[in-house]
Design a protein around this motif. Sequence first.
Motif, PDB file in Angstrom:
ATOM      1  N   MET A   8       0.849  -1.187   0.000  1.00  0.00           N
ATOM      2  CA  MET A   8       0.000   0.000   0.000  1.00  0.00           C
ATOM      3  C   MET A   8       0.882   1.233   0.000  1.00  0.00           C
ATOM      4  N   ASN A   9       0.868   2.019  -1.067  1.00  0.00           N
ATOM      5  CA  ASN A   9       1.616   3.247  -1.108  1.00  0.00           C
ATOM      6  C   ASN A   9       0.675   4.372  -1.474  1.00  0.00           C
ATOM      7  N   THR A  10       1.229   5.566  -1.604  1.00  0.00           N
ATOM      8  CA  THR A  10       0.369   6.725  -1.812  1.00  0.00           C
ATOM      9  C   THR A  10      -0.391   6.655  -3.117  1.00  0.00           C
ATOM     10  N   SER A  11       0.033   5.830  -4.050  1.00  0.00           N
ATOM     11  CA  SER A  11      -0.656   5.721  -5.325  1.00  0.00           C
ATOM     12  C   SER A  11      -1.622   4.548  -5.375  1.00  0.00           C
ATOM     13  N   SER A  12      -1.678   3.750  -4.305  1.00  0.00           N
ATOM     14  CA  SER A  12      -2.566   2.590  -4.310  1.00  0.00           C
ATOM     15  C   SER A  12      -4.012   3.037  -4.378  1.00  0.00           C
ATOM     16  N   SER A  13      -4.835   2.172  -4.944  1.00  0.00           N
ATOM     17  CA  SER A  13      -6.237   2.524  -5.125  1.00  0.00           C
ATOM     18  C   SER A  13      -6.950   2.671  -3.790  1.00  0.00           C
ATOM     19  N   PHE A  14      -6.580   1.837  -2.813  1.00  0.00           N
ATOM     20  CA  PHE A  14      -7.264   1.953  -1.525  1.00  0.00           C
ATOM     21  C   PHE A  14      -6.988   3.305  -0.877  1.00  0.00           C
ATOM     22  N   VAL A  15      -5.717   3.676  -0.797  1.00  0.00           N
ATOM     23  CA  VAL A  15      -5.371   4.946  -0.162  1.00  0.00           C
ATOM     24  C   VAL A  15      -6.001   6.109  -0.917  1.00  0.00           C
ATOM     25  N   HIS A  16      -5.949   6.047  -2.230  1.00  0.00           N
ATOM     26  CA  HIS A  16      -6.529   7.127  -3.033  1.00  0.00           C
ATOM     27  C   HIS A  16      -8.029   7.253  -2.762  1.00  0.00           C
ATOM     28  N   ASP A  17      -8.739   6.126  -2.805  1.00  0.00           N
ATOM     29  CA  ASP A  17     -10.189   6.171  -2.594  1.00  0.00           C
ATOM     30  C   ASP A  17     -10.533   6.543  -1.157  1.00  0.00           C
ATOM     31  N   PHE A  18      -9.727   6.055  -0.217  1.00  0.00           N
ATOM     32  CA  PHE A  18      -9.973   6.400   1.186  1.00  0.00           C
ATOM     33  C   PHE A  18      -9.812   7.896   1.424  1.00  0.00           C
ATOM     34  N   LEU A  19      -8.716   8.467   0.917  1.00  0.00           N
ATOM     35  CA  LEU A  19      -8.484   9.892   1.119  1.00  0.00           C
ATOM     36  C   LEU A  19      -9.532  10.741   0.402  1.00  0.00           C
ATOM     37  N   PRO A  24     -18.113  11.025   9.814  1.00  0.00           N
ATOM     38  CA  PRO A  24     -17.070  10.707   8.825  1.00  0.00           C
ATOM     39  C   PRO A  24     -15.665  10.815   9.399  1.00  0.00           C
ATOM     40  N   THR A  25     -15.354   9.955  10.344  1.00  0.00           N
ATOM     41  CA  THR A  25     -14.026   9.942  10.937  1.00  0.00           C
ATOM     42  C   THR A  25     -13.096   9.072  10.093  1.00  0.00           C
ATOM     43  N   PRO A  26     -11.791   9.278  10.181  1.00  0.00           N
ATOM     44  CA  PRO A  26     -10.865   8.420   9.428  1.00  0.00           C
ATOM     45  C   PRO A  26     -11.069   6.932   9.682  1.00  0.00           C
ATOM     46  N   LEU A  27     -11.319   6.540  10.945  1.00  0.00           N
ATOM     47  CA  LEU A  27     -11.498   5.123  11.250  1.00  0.00           C
ATOM     48  C   LEU A  27     -12.775   4.593  10.622  1.00  0.00           C
ATOM     49  N   ASN A  28     -13.881   5.307  10.778  1.00  0.00           N
ATOM     50  CA  ASN A  28     -15.144   4.861  10.194  1.00  0.00           C
ATOM     51  C   ASN A  28     -15.053   4.740   8.683  1.00  0.00           C
ATOM     52  N   ILE A  29     -14.473   5.752   8.060  1.00  0.00           N
ATOM     53  CA  ILE A  29     -14.404   5.766   6.599  1.00  0.00           C
ATOM     54  C   ILE A  29     -13.480   4.667   6.078  1.00  0.00           C
ATOM     55  N   ALA A  30     -12.375   4.437   6.767  1.00  0.00           N
ATOM     56  CA  ALA A  30     -11.451   3.377   6.336  1.00  0.00           C
ATOM     57  C   ALA A  30     -12.141   2.013   6.397  1.00  0.00           C
ATOM     58  N   LEU A  31     -12.888   1.759   7.456  1.00  0.00           N
ATOM     59  CA  LEU A  31     -13.582   0.478   7.569  1.00  0.00           C
ATOM     60  C   LEU A  31     -14.630   0.315   6.474  1.00  0.00           C
ATOM     61  N   LEU A  32     -15.417   1.349   6.242  1.00  0.00           N
ATOM     62  CA  LEU A  32     -16.433   1.264   5.193  1.00  0.00           C
ATOM     63  C   LEU A  32     -15.794   1.079   3.820  1.00  0.00           C
ATOM     64  N   GLU A  33     -14.665   1.752   3.591  1.00  0.00           N
ATOM     65  CA  GLU A  33     -13.964   1.595   2.312  1.00  0.00           C
ATOM     66  C   GLU A  33     -13.437   0.170   2.167  1.00  0.00           C
ATOM     67  N   LEU A  34     -12.905  -0.393   3.245  1.00  0.00           N
ATOM     68  CA  LEU A  34     -12.424  -1.773   3.198  1.00  0.00           C
ATOM     69  C   LEU A  34     -13.571  -2.735   2.906  1.00  0.00           C
ATOM     70  N   PHE A  35     -14.707  -2.551   3.587  1.00  0.00           N
ATOM     71  CA  PHE A  35     -15.848  -3.424   3.354  1.00  0.00           C
ATOM     72  C   PHE A  35     -16.343  -3.297   1.913  1.00  0.00           C
ATOM     73  N   ASP A  36     -16.392  -2.067   1.418  1.00  0.00           N
ATOM     74  CA  ASP A  36     -16.948  -1.827   0.083  1.00  0.00           C
ATOM     75  C   ASP A  36     -16.072  -2.400  -1.024  1.00  0.00           C
ATOM     76  N   ARG A  37     -14.766  -2.416  -0.809  1.00  0.00           N
ATOM     77  CA  ARG A  37     -13.874  -2.873  -1.871  1.00  0.00           C
ATOM     78  C   ARG A  37     -13.377  -4.306  -1.632  1.00  0.00           C
ATOM     79  N   SER A  38     -13.851  -4.971  -0.605  1.00  0.00           N
ATOM     80  CA  SER A  38     -13.438  -6.351  -0.345  1.00  0.00           C
ATOM     81  C   SER A  38     -13.802  -7.237  -1.526  1.00  0.00           C
ATOM     82  N   ARG A  39     -12.943  -8.207  -1.811  1.00  0.00           N
ATOM     83  CA  ARG A  39     -13.135  -9.071  -2.963  1.00  0.00           C
ATOM     84  C   ARG A  39     -13.396 -10.526  -2.575  1.00  0.00           C
ATOM     85  N   GLU A  40     -12.778 -10.978  -1.475  1.00  0.00           N
ATOM     86  CA  GLU A  40     -12.858 -12.404  -1.150  1.00  0.00           C
ATOM     87  C   GLU A  40     -13.356 -12.672   0.263  1.00  0.00           C
ATOM     88  N   THR A  41     -12.695 -12.072   1.265  1.00  0.00           N
ATOM     89  CA  THR A  41     -13.036 -12.421   2.648  1.00  0.00           C
ATOM     90  C   THR A  41     -13.023 -11.190   3.551  1.00  0.00           C
TER      91      THR A  41
END
Length: 500
Positions: free
Chosen positions: A1-12, A302-319
């Motif tokens: 995960m770096n600054t150009s990763s899709s997760f970090v970009h979408d989270f920010l 919309p806290t960083p922790l809440n948003i990060a969790l929702l972003e993880l759930f929304d973009r999860s692919r397998e488990t």
Amino acid sequence: MNTSSSFVHDFLRRLRDSNQPTAKSGQSSHYNHNNASTSNNGHQDVVLTSSTPHSFQLGTGASIFTDTIIPAITSAKSELIFVTCFWAPSKSLSALHDTLFKLAAHRHSFTGLPVLKIRICLSSRSLFQKLLHPQTRDGYVYPPSTWQKDFGLPSPDLLKAGNIDLQVKSLFFLPFSVMHPKFVIIDRQRAFVPSCNVSWEAWLEGCVEVSGDAVQQLMSFYSQTWDRDLDTKESLNLQGTSECGGLDLREAGLSLVTSSAHLAAVIPAGIEQLPTLVLPSQYHRNPRFRPFPWQRPPTPPPTPLNIALLELFDRSRETIYIQTPNLTCLPVINALLDALQRGVDVSIVTSRNMMLLEQLVTAGTTTSWCIRSLQRRYKKLAEKFALHDDDVEAGGRNLGQLHISYFRQRRVAGAGDHRGGSLPVAGTNEEEPVHSHLKLTIVDGEYTLLGSGNMDRASWYTSQELGILFHDERFAVAVKATVEKVLDGRLDAVFDSAEQ
């Protein structure tokens, strides 16, 4: 995960877009992310960092304290930051008292040592303490005359003789806003993030130790909440401390609390400088209750922790794997159902009948009710998917598998059932956890989130929380393997869609 990763970009992006003025949302927020702007770079500076995880372990709170946190405390040379939520007489408190007592005496035998600054920060001691607590961001600093009687700490004179500068401070905001994070920072170089409080409960807990740039972010989080005048960039005075050396715990006679669930992960060699997100969640005094069943739940703050969790759930692919003491946050349940509809397998480990009164007061529901609702909704989805089998065969999505378990104490022949307390393993003095208090989320076997946040309404809407997110498959595998070993023989299956 770096600054150009899709997760970090979408989270920010999601964090930036949802960071609206609090007046519009009806919230009363008192944490400003270090005054970062709402720009992408501003939030990135606050939350995006790196760390080296040195250990992850499970056990009861007392075993984690005596095995890991207490030895770390004795190694402090200039500064010790100790942040917790609940504070109560317990084995953990006794160990902390004895350690500070011995440490003060040990330091007293040396001359020329710099002051060891210790800051103890807490939020909850009792009902009356919370009801009568000053409603100010400055909190309440307890006079030294209260340290022994009210907190079970050594005498001020003894600490002063050991050149220890102690301060005890509390923060709490009515009606429900506790400062829920727990972390320990040693000389601004190492940090420990446990799930346990200073409390008597023999619950399953976890603790991760990190070093690296993430420690500075934790210092910033600490200063914004507890000491706004602190210069976190200031260099500490460590001169002359090498002569003092560390306090030998065995020679000092400090006892070790053991647990049948105590186990450390095997961290693979070479895991260092992991991409890491330090995720705060500011407290909110408005719980935004909507008591009628026809009312839709409000959007979580919309806290960083809440948003990060929702972003993880929304973009999860397998488990998605979640271990949480309670599950009463409807937006979390909705996000998990959405993931299941995309074919993501979801596993949940939670606790039965844990902190029921707190759940009812802060959420108006209980984990058991929410689990039953989740089961009913999942079964309706299964029926809907069954009607479209042809679509699945033609390349449509399958419904993900859902597995739910309740944690329980491991049954030991002849030991009886010690509900609400620790269950000693037959023939030993080990503690057996009776509930799980671990907060852990692992997504797609590569994102690992630890910290203080539960999947309950209080953590998502009113409490201050802190999460630390690691992106590394090897670390996720090590953590999951350790958890699975400890959970062996300690789970009651509640629902398994594969058996329906």
